[in-house]
Design a protein around this motif. Structure first.
Motif, PDB file in Angstrom:
ATOM      1  N   ALA A  44       0.747  -1.456   0.068  1.00 45.84           N
ATOM      2  CA  ALA A  44      -0.048   0.022   0.054  1.00 45.84           C
ATOM      3  C   ALA A  44       0.827   1.397  -0.046  1.00 45.84           C
ATOM      4  CB  ALA A  44      -0.780  -0.054   1.163  1.00 45.84           C
ATOM      5  N   CYS A  45       2.004   1.317   0.545  1.00 45.04           N
ATOM      6  CA  CYS A  45       2.826   2.533   0.850  1.00 45.04           C
ATOM      7  C   CYS A  45       3.618   2.557  -0.418  1.00 45.04           C
ATOM      8  CB  CYS A  45       3.941   2.222   2.119  1.00 45.04           C
ATOM      9  SG  CYS A  45       3.227   2.194   3.696  1.00 45.04           S
ATOM     10  N   LYS A  46       3.855   1.589  -1.150  1.00 47.73           N
ATOM     11  CA  LYS A  46       4.620   1.715  -2.532  1.00 47.73           C
ATOM     12  C   LYS A  46       3.534   2.453  -3.575  1.00 47.73           C
ATOM     13  CE  LYS A  46       7.238  -2.560  -2.205  1.00 47.73           C
ATOM     14  NZ  LYS A  46       7.434  -3.969  -2.824  1.00 47.73           N
ATOM     15  N   ALA A  47       2.303   2.060  -3.457  1.00 48.11           N
ATOM     16  CA  ALA A  47       1.145   2.676  -4.438  1.00 48.11           C
ATOM     17  C   ALA A  47       0.962   4.130  -4.089  1.00 48.11           C
ATOM     18  CB  ALA A  47      -0.049   1.959  -4.156  1.00 48.11           C
ATOM     19  N   ILE A  48       1.106   4.411  -2.848  1.00 49.76           N
ATOM     20  CA  ILE A  48       0.967   5.891  -2.074  1.00 49.76           C
ATOM     21  C   ILE A  48       1.953   6.531  -2.645  1.00 49.76           C
ATOM     22  CG2 ILE A  48       0.813   7.312  -0.205  1.00 49.76           C
ATOM     23  CD1 ILE A  48      -1.027   4.906   1.122  1.00 49.76           C
ATOM     24  N   ALA A  49       3.413   5.935  -2.618  1.00 48.58           N
ATOM     25  CA  ALA A  49       4.493   6.906  -3.094  1.00 48.58           C
ATOM     26  C   ALA A  49       4.509   7.177  -4.273  1.00 48.58           C
ATOM     27  CB  ALA A  49       5.718   5.849  -2.640  1.00 48.58           C
ATOM     28  N   PRO A 189      12.747  12.410  -0.752  1.00 48.40           N
ATOM     29  CA  PRO A 189      13.592  12.178  -2.076  1.00 48.40           C
ATOM     30  C   PRO A 189      13.689  10.747  -2.255  1.00 48.40           C
ATOM     31  CG  PRO A 189      14.487  14.017  -0.358  1.00 48.40           C
ATOM     32  CD  PRO A 189      13.340  13.179   0.143  1.00 48.40           C
ATOM     33  N   ALA A 190      13.727  10.070  -1.254  1.00 48.71           N
ATOM     34  CA  ALA A 190      13.631   8.495  -1.388  1.00 48.71           C
ATOM     35  C   ALA A 190      12.434   8.000  -0.593  1.00 48.71           C
ATOM     36  CB  ALA A 190      14.985   7.931  -1.043  1.00 48.71           C
ATOM     37  N   THR A 191      12.192   6.946  -0.935  1.00 48.59           N
ATOM     38  CA  THR A 191      10.777   6.323  -0.165  1.00 48.59           C
ATOM     39  C   THR A 191      11.309   5.376   0.817  1.00 48.59           C
ATOM     40  OG1 THR A 191       9.137   6.762  -1.695  1.00 48.59           O
ATOM     41  CG2 THR A 191       8.815   5.070  -0.233  1.00 48.59           C
ATOM     42  N   MET A 192      11.020   5.399   2.047  1.00 46.95           N
ATOM     43  CA  MET A 192      11.566   4.675   3.096  1.00 46.95           C
ATOM     44  C   MET A 192      10.478   4.116   4.054  1.00 46.95           C
ATOM     45  SD  MET A 192      15.097   6.273   4.807  1.00 46.95           S
ATOM     46  CE  MET A 192      15.379   4.632   5.802  1.00 46.95           C
ATOM     47  N   LEU A 193      10.899   2.980   4.405  1.00 45.52           N
ATOM     48  CA  LEU A 193       9.798   2.192   5.309  1.00 45.52           C
ATOM     49  C   LEU A 193      10.447   1.866   6.770  1.00 45.52           C
ATOM     50  CD1 LEU A 193       6.941   0.869   5.436  1.00 45.52           C
ATOM     51  CD2 LEU A 193       7.989  -1.442   5.204  1.00 45.52           C
ATOM     52  N   ALA A 202      14.257  -1.162  12.162  1.00 45.55           N
ATOM     53  CA  ALA A 202      15.103  -1.262  11.076  1.00 45.55           C
ATOM     54  C   ALA A 202      14.288  -0.179   9.907  1.00 45.55           C
ATOM     55  CB  ALA A 202      14.909  -2.685  10.427  1.00 45.55           C
ATOM     56  N   GLY A 203      15.386   0.348   9.130  1.00 47.41           N
ATOM     57  CA  GLY A 203      14.795   1.136   7.949  1.00 47.41           C
ATOM     58  C   GLY A 203      15.273   0.599   6.629  1.00 47.41           C
ATOM     59  N   PHE A 204      14.158   0.475   5.893  1.00 46.26           N
ATOM     60  CA  PHE A 204      14.244  -0.029   4.415  1.00 46.26           C
ATOM     61  C   PHE A 204      14.302   1.129   3.162  1.00 46.26           C
ATOM     62  CE2 PHE A 204      12.724  -3.046   7.573  1.00 46.26           C
ATOM     63  CZ  PHE A 204      13.345  -4.313   7.103  1.00 46.26           C
ATOM     64  N   THR A 205      14.943   1.259   2.450  1.00 45.75           N
ATOM     65  CA  THR A 205      14.693   2.223   1.398  1.00 45.75           C
ATOM     66  C   THR A 205      13.975   1.496  -0.191  1.00 45.75           C
ATOM     67  OG1 THR A 205      16.616   3.620   2.170  1.00 45.75           O
ATOM     68  CG2 THR A 205      16.014   3.730  -0.118  1.00 45.75           C
ATOM     69  N   LEU A 206      13.236   2.280  -0.555  1.00 45.91           N
ATOM     70  CA  LEU A 206      12.579   1.454  -1.785  1.00 45.91           C
ATOM     71  C   LEU A 206      13.686   1.805  -2.858  1.00 45.91           C
ATOM     72  CD1 LEU A 206      10.188   0.164  -3.025  1.00 45.91           C
ATOM     73  CD2 LEU A 206       9.333   2.611  -3.535  1.00 45.91           C
ATOM     74  N   ASP A 207      13.869   0.572  -3.500  1.00 48.78           N
ATOM     75  CA  ASP A 207      14.670   0.552  -4.771  1.00 48.78           C
ATOM     76  C   ASP A 207      13.718   0.430  -5.838  1.00 48.78           C
ATOM     77  OD1 ASP A 207      16.043   0.121  -7.244  1.00 48.78           O
ATOM     78  OD2 ASP A 207      17.323  -1.524  -6.132  1.00 48.78           O
ATOM     79  N   PRO A 208      13.515   1.767  -6.540  1.00 47.55           N
ATOM     80  CA  PRO A 208      12.378   1.991  -7.700  1.00 47.55           C
ATOM     81  C   PRO A 208      12.681   1.005  -9.004  1.00 47.55           C
ATOM     82  CG  PRO A 208      14.008   3.680  -7.854  1.00 47.55           C
ATOM     83  CD  PRO A 208      14.475   2.968  -6.452  1.00 47.55           C
ATOM     84  N   ASN A 209      14.022   0.573  -9.009  1.00 51.28           N
ATOM     85  CA  ASN A 209      14.221  -0.438 -10.218  1.00 51.28           C
ATOM     86  C   ASN A 209      13.757  -1.756  -9.872  1.00 51.28           C
ATOM     87  OD1 ASN A 209      15.585   1.747 -11.838  1.00 51.28           O
ATOM     88  ND2 ASN A 209      17.530   1.207 -10.457  1.00 51.28           N
ATOM     89  N   LEU A 210      13.925  -2.216  -8.523  1.00 46.93           N
ATOM     90  CA  LEU A 210      13.604  -3.555  -8.320  1.00 46.93           C
ATOM     91  C   LEU A 210      12.270  -3.611  -7.675  1.00 46.93           C
ATOM     92  CD1 LEU A 210      16.706  -5.036  -6.580  1.00 46.93           C
ATOM     93  CD2 LEU A 210      15.900  -5.516  -8.917  1.00 46.93           C
ATOM     94  N   GLU A 212      11.367  -3.048  -4.554  1.00 42.48           N
ATOM     95  CA  GLU A 212      11.620  -3.932  -3.438  1.00 42.48           C
ATOM     96  C   GLU A 212      12.033  -2.703  -2.255  1.00 42.48           C
ATOM     97  OE1 GLU A 212      11.116  -6.828  -2.329  1.00 42.48           O
ATOM     98  OE2 GLU A 212      10.779  -7.987  -4.068  1.00 42.48           O
ATOM     99  N   PHE A 213      11.490  -3.006  -1.063  1.00 42.38           N
ATOM    100  CA  PHE A 213      12.257  -2.259   0.209  1.00 42.38           C
ATOM    101  C   PHE A 213      13.598  -3.152   0.456  1.00 42.38           C
ATOM    102  CE2 PHE A 213       8.003  -0.288   0.621  1.00 42.38           C
ATOM    103  CZ  PHE A 213       8.492   1.175   0.813  1.00 42.38           C
ATOM    104  N   MET A 214      14.763  -2.425   0.655  1.00 44.28           N
ATOM    105  CA  MET A 214      15.852  -3.002   0.818  1.00 44.28           C
ATOM    106  C   MET A 214      16.240  -2.454   2.169  1.00 44.28           C
ATOM    107  SD  MET A 214      15.981  -4.654  -2.153  1.00 44.28           S
ATOM    108  CE  MET A 214      17.819  -5.479  -1.808  1.00 44.28           C
ATOM    109  N   LEU A 215      16.771  -3.492   3.101  1.00 42.34           N
ATOM    110  CA  LEU A 215      17.648  -3.148   4.540  1.00 42.34           C
ATOM    111  C   LEU A 215      18.543  -1.959   4.172  1.00 42.34           C
ATOM    112  CD1 LEU A 215      17.075  -3.386   7.312  1.00 42.34           C
ATOM    113  CD2 LEU A 215      18.646  -5.406   7.106  1.00 42.34           C
TER     114      LEU A 215
END
Length: 375
Positions: A44-49, A189-193, A202-210, A212-215
């Motif tokens: 859901a957060c990816k869609a909102i981002a 500037p970046a989407t983080m979870l 823990a913090g995860f940054t969204l890789d727009p290419n993949l 995926e949220f990456m640690l």
């Protein structure tokens, strides 16, 4: 020859899914339902981002989302006008998570009453409750500043699971210490979870290419000390004496009782304030004041103060009303408001101590004096 994982090279970054699998191993009896729910929240957060990133090219420019439980431009239960992205974000959270089978009900800042989730045709009823602020700080959208989503996961009461009755407000009225997990998504500037499942933060940054949220931030810790505080100074005339004392001492700088200079910040987005403090320390104050005797504060307990407090405490900081730990407050209503102070432990403990000490006459800093700087 390039290094590979097999030849002892660097391991690839951990995904959110892999992180949750590792955390689940601490509880061999777990069914995996919590992991699935968190991944649905992340989706859901990816869609909102994506919509936030489009700005006026997105849902705001298209007239808002149709068919949802509320329409843009209406006044929500908080007495605030809903923006198109408020409505869109709320709809995404509801639709994404009611289909997962992991929850028995949801509660949102945008909805007056709980959102019931029907029992699935097959399998047991979802054993969790999801509480969320779908788009925190949406007033900042017009000036293209950081906004976010806040969420909290609670265990559904056993009598709700046993009886099969529709979820009620009372089912959600659990203290913050009862949270199973909490987190927020930051759309900047970046989407983080940023997430806690009760074992640190823990913090995860969204890789727009993949996609995926990456640690990227495996063990976030709030520094115990700070030289930075955040408060809305326009409310200074309503502050209680302990808060006024604390702010005046910070503003006095090296010549005052604290003996050091402080920076003051105010973003007007709870997610952005919490993220800055988790990343580099600080203290945030939105305290109880005298503006409205019928309100104990301005921030909502269940879907703002409690989840942020959970994250801060899991990161070694402290979250308080000024008078008691915020995680110990049992809600009296779905949209209950509360005063909140959180951040670097030593500063929050100082503010709590000031609340315990007898009131005393406090000399006003010239910045907040009645005559002001230029009169």
């Amino acid at each position: 020859m390039p290094h590979t994982a097999a030849s002892g090279g660097a391991r690839p970054p951990t995904t959110l899914t892999q992180y949750l699998i590792e955390e689940r191993r601490r509880f061999p009896q777990a069914s995996g339902a919590l992991n699935a729910l968190i991944l649905d929240v992340a989706l859901a957060c990816k869609a909102i981002a994506r919509e936030v990133a489009l700005g006026r090219l997105g849902v705001s420019g298209a007239g808002g989302a149709a068919g949802g439980p509320a329409a843009a431009g209406e006044i929500n239960v908080q007495g605030e006008e809903q923006k198109p992205l408020d409505v869109f974000a709320n709809e995404v959270f509801l639709r994404r998570n009611e289909a997962s089978g992991g929850v028995s009900g949801m509660a949102s800042e945008e909805l007056e009453a709980p959102w019931p989730v029907p029992c699935p045709a097959t399998g047991p009823r979802g054993k969790y409750l999801l509480v969320f602020d779908p788009l925190d700080g949406s007033s900042n959208l017009d000036v293209d500043m950081t906004v976010g989503s806040i969420f909290s996961i609670l265990r559904a009461p056993q009598d709700l699971l046993d009886s099969g009755h529709e979820v009620t407000e009372a089912d959600f009225l659990q203290p913050g210490a009862a949270q199973i997990a909490a987190g927020y998504a930051l759309y900047g500037p970046a989407t983080m979870l940023v997430l806690s499942v009760g074992n640190g933060v823990a913090g995860f940054t969204l890789d727009p290419n993949l996609g995926e949220f990456m640690l990227t931030h495996p063990d976030i810790r709030v520094p115990a000390q700070t030289r930075e505080f955040a408060i809305n100074a326009s409310n200074s005339r309503f502050w209680e004496p302990p808060v006024k004392r604390y702010v005046d001492e910070c503003l006095a700088g090296t010549s005052g009782p604290r003996g050091k200079d402080f920076n003051m910040r105010w973003i007007a987005s709870m997610v952005a304030e919490a993220h800055r403090i988790l990343m580099r320390g600080g203290v945030f104050l939105y305290p109880r004041d005298t503006r409205d005797p019928n309100r104990a504060g301005r921030l909502r307990l269940l879907y703002e103060a409690a989840p942020v407090g959970f994250l801060i405490e899991q990161a070694g900081g402290r979250a308080s009303t000024g008078r008691q730990p915020v995680l110990g407050v049992r809600p009296s209503g779905l949209h209950q408001r509360i005063g909140l102070v959180f951040g670097s432990r030593e500063e929050v403990e100082r503010i709590e101590r000031y609340h315990r000490e007898p009131d005393r006459d406090i000399a006003l800093n010239p910045l907040f004096a009645e005559r002001g700087l230029f009169r």
